[in-house]
Write a protein that holds these residues in place. Structure first.
Motif, PDB file in Angstrom:
ATOM      1  N   UNK A  19      -0.344  69.082 -33.313  1.00 18.67           N
ATOM      2  CA  UNK A  19      -1.302  69.822 -32.483  1.00 18.67           C
ATOM      3  C   UNK A  19      -2.370  68.897 -31.939  1.00 18.67           C
ATOM      4  N   UNK A  20      -1.952  67.961 -31.080  1.00 20.24           N
ATOM      5  CA  UNK A  20      -2.867  66.943 -30.554  1.00 20.24           C
ATOM      6  C   UNK A  20      -3.476  67.415 -29.237  1.00 20.24           C
ATOM      7  N   UNK A  21      -4.785  67.269 -29.139  1.00 24.22           N
ATOM      8  CA  UNK A  21      -5.519  67.545 -27.900  1.00 24.22           C
ATOM      9  C   UNK A  21      -6.202  66.263 -27.442  1.00 24.22           C
ATOM     10  N   UNK A  22      -6.051  65.950 -26.151  1.00 20.90           N
ATOM     11  CA  UNK A  22      -6.635  64.719 -25.631  1.00 20.90           C
ATOM     12  C   UNK A  22      -6.940  64.893 -24.152  1.00 20.90           C
ATOM     13  N   UNK A  23      -8.162  64.551 -23.755  1.00 20.87           N
ATOM     14  CA  UNK A  23      -8.558  64.576 -22.346  1.00 20.87           C
ATOM     15  C   UNK A  23      -8.938  63.171 -21.906  1.00 20.87           C
ATOM     16  N   UNK A  24      -8.497  62.809 -20.709  1.00 25.13           N
ATOM     17  CA  UNK A  24      -8.773  61.479 -20.159  1.00 25.13           C
ATOM     18  C   UNK A  24      -9.318  61.647 -18.748  1.00 25.13           C
ATOM     19  N   UNK A  25     -10.459  61.057 -18.488  1.00 25.13           N
ATOM     20  CA  UNK A  25     -11.051  61.088 -17.145  1.00 25.13           C
ATOM     21  C   UNK A  25     -10.573  59.904 -16.321  1.00 25.13           C
ATOM     22  N   UNK A  26     -10.615  60.051 -15.016  1.00 29.27           N
ATOM     23  CA  UNK A  26     -10.209  58.957 -14.144  1.00 29.27           C
ATOM     24  C   UNK A  26     -11.099  57.729 -14.401  1.00 29.27           C
ATOM     25  N   UNK A  27     -10.475  56.590 -14.567  1.00 25.40           N
ATOM     26  CA  UNK A  27     -11.206  55.353 -14.825  1.00 25.40           C
ATOM     27  C   UNK A  27     -11.461  55.071 -16.290  1.00 25.40           C
ATOM     28  N   UNK A  28     -11.136  56.012 -17.174  1.00 25.08           N
ATOM     29  CA  UNK A  28     -11.311  55.792 -18.610  1.00 25.08           C
ATOM     30  C   UNK A  28     -10.403  54.666 -19.105  1.00 25.08           C
ATOM     31  N   UNK A  29     -10.892  53.947 -20.101  1.00 24.80           N
ATOM     32  CA  UNK A  29     -10.057  53.060 -20.910  1.00 24.80           C
ATOM     33  C   UNK A  29     -10.150  53.591 -22.337  1.00 24.80           C
ATOM     34  N   UNK A  30      -9.064  54.210 -22.789  1.00 24.49           N
ATOM     35  CA  UNK A  30      -9.040  54.880 -24.092  1.00 24.49           C
ATOM     36  C   UNK A  30      -8.123  54.118 -25.030  1.00 24.49           C
ATOM     37  N   UNK A  31      -8.668  53.646 -26.130  1.00 19.60           N
ATOM     38  CA  UNK A  31      -7.853  52.995 -27.153  1.00 19.60           C
ATOM     39  C   UNK A  31      -7.568  53.987 -28.273  1.00 19.60           C
ATOM     40  N   UNK A  32      -6.302  54.060 -28.655  1.00 22.67           N
ATOM     41  CA  UNK A  32      -5.863  54.952 -29.718  1.00 22.67           C
ATOM     42  C   UNK A  32      -5.563  54.105 -30.948  1.00 22.67           C
ATOM     43  N   UNK A  33      -6.300  54.338 -32.016  1.00 25.29           N
ATOM     44  CA  UNK A  33      -6.159  53.561 -33.239  1.00 25.29           C
ATOM     45  C   UNK A  33      -5.780  54.489 -34.381  1.00 25.29           C
ATOM     46  N   UNK A  34      -5.385  53.889 -35.500  1.00 23.36           N
ATOM     47  CA  UNK A  34      -5.042  54.683 -36.669  1.00 23.36           C
ATOM     48  C   UNK A  34      -3.941  54.021 -37.461  1.00 23.36           C
ATOM     49  N   UNK A  35      -3.675  54.520 -38.659  1.00 24.24           N
ATOM     50  CA  UNK A  35      -2.645  53.923 -39.511  1.00 24.24           C
ATOM     51  C   UNK A  35      -1.254  54.058 -38.889  1.00 24.24           C
ATOM     52  N   UNK A  36      -0.356  53.192 -39.319  1.00 26.20           N
ATOM     53  CA  UNK A  36       1.023  53.242 -38.837  1.00 26.20           C
ATOM     54  C   UNK A  36       1.670  54.559 -39.252  1.00 26.20           C
ATOM     55  N   UNK A  37       2.525  55.081 -38.377  1.00 27.87           N
ATOM     56  CA  UNK A  37       3.262  56.290 -38.693  1.00 27.87           C
ATOM     57  C   UNK A  37       2.527  57.580 -38.453  1.00 27.87           C
ATOM     58  N   UNK A  38       1.390  57.513 -37.773  1.00 26.19           N
ATOM     59  CA  UNK A  38       0.605  58.731 -37.570  1.00 26.19           C
ATOM     60  C   UNK A  38       0.809  59.365 -36.203  1.00 26.19           C
ATOM     61  N   UNK A  39       1.722  58.799 -35.382  1.00 25.37           N
ATOM     62  CA  UNK A  39       2.084  59.438 -34.127  1.00 25.37           C
ATOM     63  C   UNK A  39       1.463  58.851 -32.881  1.00 25.37           C
ATOM     64  N   UNK A  40       0.834  57.691 -32.973  1.00 26.68           N
ATOM     65  CA  UNK A  40       0.144  57.115 -31.807  1.00 26.68           C
ATOM     66  C   UNK A  40       1.117  56.799 -30.676  1.00 26.68           C
ATOM     67  N   UNK A  41       2.166  56.048 -31.001  1.00 26.51           N
ATOM     68  CA  UNK A  41       3.153  55.698 -29.987  1.00 26.51           C
ATOM     69  C   UNK A  41       3.879  56.935 -29.475  1.00 26.51           C
ATOM     70  N   UNK A  42       4.204  57.848 -30.364  1.00 27.65           N
ATOM     71  CA  UNK A  42       4.880  59.077 -29.956  1.00 27.65           C
ATOM     72  C   UNK A  42       4.034  59.856 -28.961  1.00 27.65           C
ATOM     73  N   UNK A  43       2.738  59.929 -29.206  1.00 26.06           N
ATOM     74  CA  UNK A  43       1.848  60.636 -28.285  1.00 26.06           C
ATOM     75  C   UNK A  43       1.874  59.988 -26.907  1.00 26.06           C
TER      76      UNK A  43
END
Length: 245
Positions: A19-43
């Protein structure tokens, strides 16, 4: 510009995104961090439908799609407006550097070979590979392969560029050259999402940091809020562990 709502995905009985919610504005640079296996690449892969969510929805400017009623034309429209830089480079081994960068321009965007060649050369020069256009992947270092992938992503002029742990497959001495190129790219104003384990780099280039844990967005905020004043105990433990590496 981009909004993901309640994204859920499981492989069999193994829930990856819960149940991931994420909003990105134009021009944003958003880094996604967290432990391995938590779904970052999948997202990241859900955005351009390389991974297929079980539930949730995406809004990309005027394009809207519910993942339980997938619209093929919407998927294609989103893919045309995004580009991805992969962990494993994903270059064609039987093509030269120039041909690799030209390929999506010719095959997907239907540009003439001359148009594609001019654009590819411009982007190769931008990533410092102008003198390697006739080389094959077997003749390049890992850093040069990744820079080829970045040039290919930039060539299609995406609205959003997705970086999936772009330095994770590199030897330590090659990481710096790729990070420099990514910093140049993100500073140009292109909307970017970056999955990374390079904490200091994420801090230096991002206007927002997203911390994922156990398949959800557990915390998000400015680099200062996330790195200097983490209020979530799990985030603080993660950052302390990263500093000790």
């Amino acid at each position: 510009m981009l909004e993901l709502n309640n994204i859920k995905l499981a492989y069999g009985n193994n829930p990856i995104l819960k149940g991931v919610n994420l909003s990105v504005n134009r021009g944003d640079v958003v880094s996604i961090i967290g432990p391995s296996g938590t779904g970052k690449t999948t997202l990241l892969r859900c955005i351009n439908y390389l991974a297929k969510p079980d539930a949730g929805s995406i809004a990309f400017d005027d394009i809207r799609m519910d993942y339980q009623a997938v619209n093929k034309s919407a998927v294609q429209a989103i893919r045309l407006r995004t580009a991805m830089v992969f962990q494993q480079f994903n270059v064609f081994r039987n093509m030269t550097v120039l041909e690799n960068v030209m390929d999506p321009l010719v095959v997907v965007q239907r540009k003439t070979k001359e148009e594609a060649k001019a654009i590819a050369r411009q982007e190769l020069a931008r990533v410092g590979l102008g003198n390697k256009e006739h080389h094959y992947p077997s003749q390049l270092s890992g850093g040069q392969l990744q820079r080829t992938g970045i040039a290919r992503a930039l060539a299609v002029k995406p609205d959003v560029i997705l970086f999936d742990e772009p330095t994770s497959s590199l030897d330590p001495e090659l990481v710096g050259e790729v990070l420099k190129v990514i910093k140049d790219v993100t500073s140009s104003g292109i909307t970017s999402l970056l999955v990374t384990h390079e904490m200091q780099f994420a801090r230096s280039i991002s206007n927002r940091i997203v911390f994922m844990d156990q398949g959800v967005v557990a915390a998000e905020g400015s680099p200062e809020a996330i790195f200097d004043k983490p209020t979530l105990p799990r985030l603080a433990r993660f950052l302390n562990a990263e500093r000790e590496l």
